[in-house]
Design an enzyme around this catalytic site. Structure first.
Site, PDB file in Angstrom:
ATOM      1  N   ASP A  86       0.874  -1.164   0.000  1.00 56.64           N
ATOM      2  CA  ASP A  86       0.000   0.000   0.000  1.00 56.64           C
ATOM      3  C   ASP A  86       0.915   1.219   0.000  1.00 56.64           C
ATOM      4  O   ASP A  86       1.929   1.244   0.711  1.00 56.64           O
ATOM      5  CB  ASP A  86      -0.842   0.057   1.275  1.00 56.64           C
ATOM      6  N   HIS A 142       4.843  -7.485  -0.203  1.00 52.66           N
ATOM      7  CA  HIS A 142       4.483  -8.724  -0.890  1.00 52.66           C
ATOM      8  C   HIS A 142       5.200  -8.817  -2.240  1.00 52.66           C
ATOM      9  O   HIS A 142       5.648  -7.808  -2.791  1.00 52.66           O
ATOM     10  CB  HIS A 142       2.968  -8.791  -1.084  1.00 52.66           C
ATOM     11  N   SER A 226       8.319   3.922   5.050  1.00 51.42           N
ATOM     12  CA  SER A 226       9.480   3.768   4.194  1.00 51.42           C
ATOM     13  C   SER A 226       9.115   3.795   2.721  1.00 51.42           C
ATOM     14  O   SER A 226       8.079   4.305   2.333  1.00 51.42           O
ATOM     15  CB  SER A 226      10.202   2.474   4.557  1.00 51.42           C
TER      16      SER A 226
END
Length: 262
Positions: A86, A142, A226
């Protein structure tokens, strides 16, 4: 002058003692009362949480939370590239013949980022995507494609901010911050997934040590807001409709498709 002041204050606050203190606090039970206010301030969707908000023992455990099954839909068209996180697309473009990327008006060496000219050579003329994760985002990372993990290593020691100010005024933060690089070989090409640590907390925790990754499979998590970079070989990636600066994306969204490479 602005750049100098920015760097001065960051150097003052980004020391090992400050980092250690923040890490100790967020991992302690003393941080638990702050979870609800943190969630409210960043407008985190509690319906997506894998656990009840009261079940998290520390702020760190909440920050690195998992989501309910089905909370994110992964684009499973075989040649599509799914967003690994995200976040917000900060920038995207072409890696120059000098093996550099130009982000927010600054040049970053891919050779420095990846740790050598040989590692960077395969991405010359290819495509880069920069995705920024703010404290409000889900911080699990992911796999963007299915394939074989052919390389995984870490570089750098300290980390500085990787938000817009960090990219504008920092000293090559994408190439110098603590980072974990994973290269995934798919049927068509090789993709580099670069996980860049942020200010104060360097931690990029790898949770998947398997040699084969499936698209959408969890690979790692950040312990602080980050940035992730994706690097593609020349001619290997065609961007999709979501590939626009400042576009908010979710893990699993289709970024484009693979077409092969050199």
């Amino acid at each position: 002058m602005k750049a100098a002041l920015y760097r001065f204050f960051i150097e003052l606050t980004n020391g090992p003692f400050t980092s250690a203190a923040i890490r100790k606090f967020t991992n302690s039970r003393m941080s638990r009362p702050f979870i609800k206010s943190y969630a409210a301030f960043y407008q985190i969707n509690k319906e997506e949480l894998a656990k009840d908000i009261h079940a998290y023992p520390t702020l760190h455990s909440f920050f690195t939370r998992r989501l309910k099954e089905g909370a994110r839909k992964v684009d499973h068209i075989p040649d599509s590239v799914a967003s690994p996180v995200d976040g917000i697309i900060e920038d995207a473009g072409t890696i120059t013949s000098g093996r550099e990327i130009i982000a927010k008006g600054k040049s970053y060496s891919i050779a420095e980022m990846l740790g050598g000219k040989l590692q960077a050579e395969k991405y010359e003329g290819g495509t880069y995507i920069i995705i920024y994760l703010s404290p409000s985002h889900y911080h699990r990372i992911h796999s963007p494609v299915s394939g074989r993990v052919v390389n995984c290593y870490s570089l750098g020691k300290r980390s500085f901010p990787v938000n817009r100010l960090g990219l504008k005024f920092g000293r090559s933060v994408l190439a110098k911050n603590y980072r974990v690089i994973t290269e995934i070989s798919s049927e068509k090409t090789t993709v580099a997934l670069v996980k860049v640590g942020a200010m104060l907390i360097n931690s990029v925790v790898v949770t998947n040590r398997k040699h084969e990754w499936k698209k959408g499979e969890e690979a790692a998590y950040f312990s602080f807001g980050s940035t992730v970079l994706l690097l593609f070989q020349k001619g290997a990636f065609v961007p999709g409709d979501l590939m626009k600066p400042s576009c908010e994306i979710r893990m699993g969204d289709p970024l484009g498709r693979l077409t092969g490479g050199k």
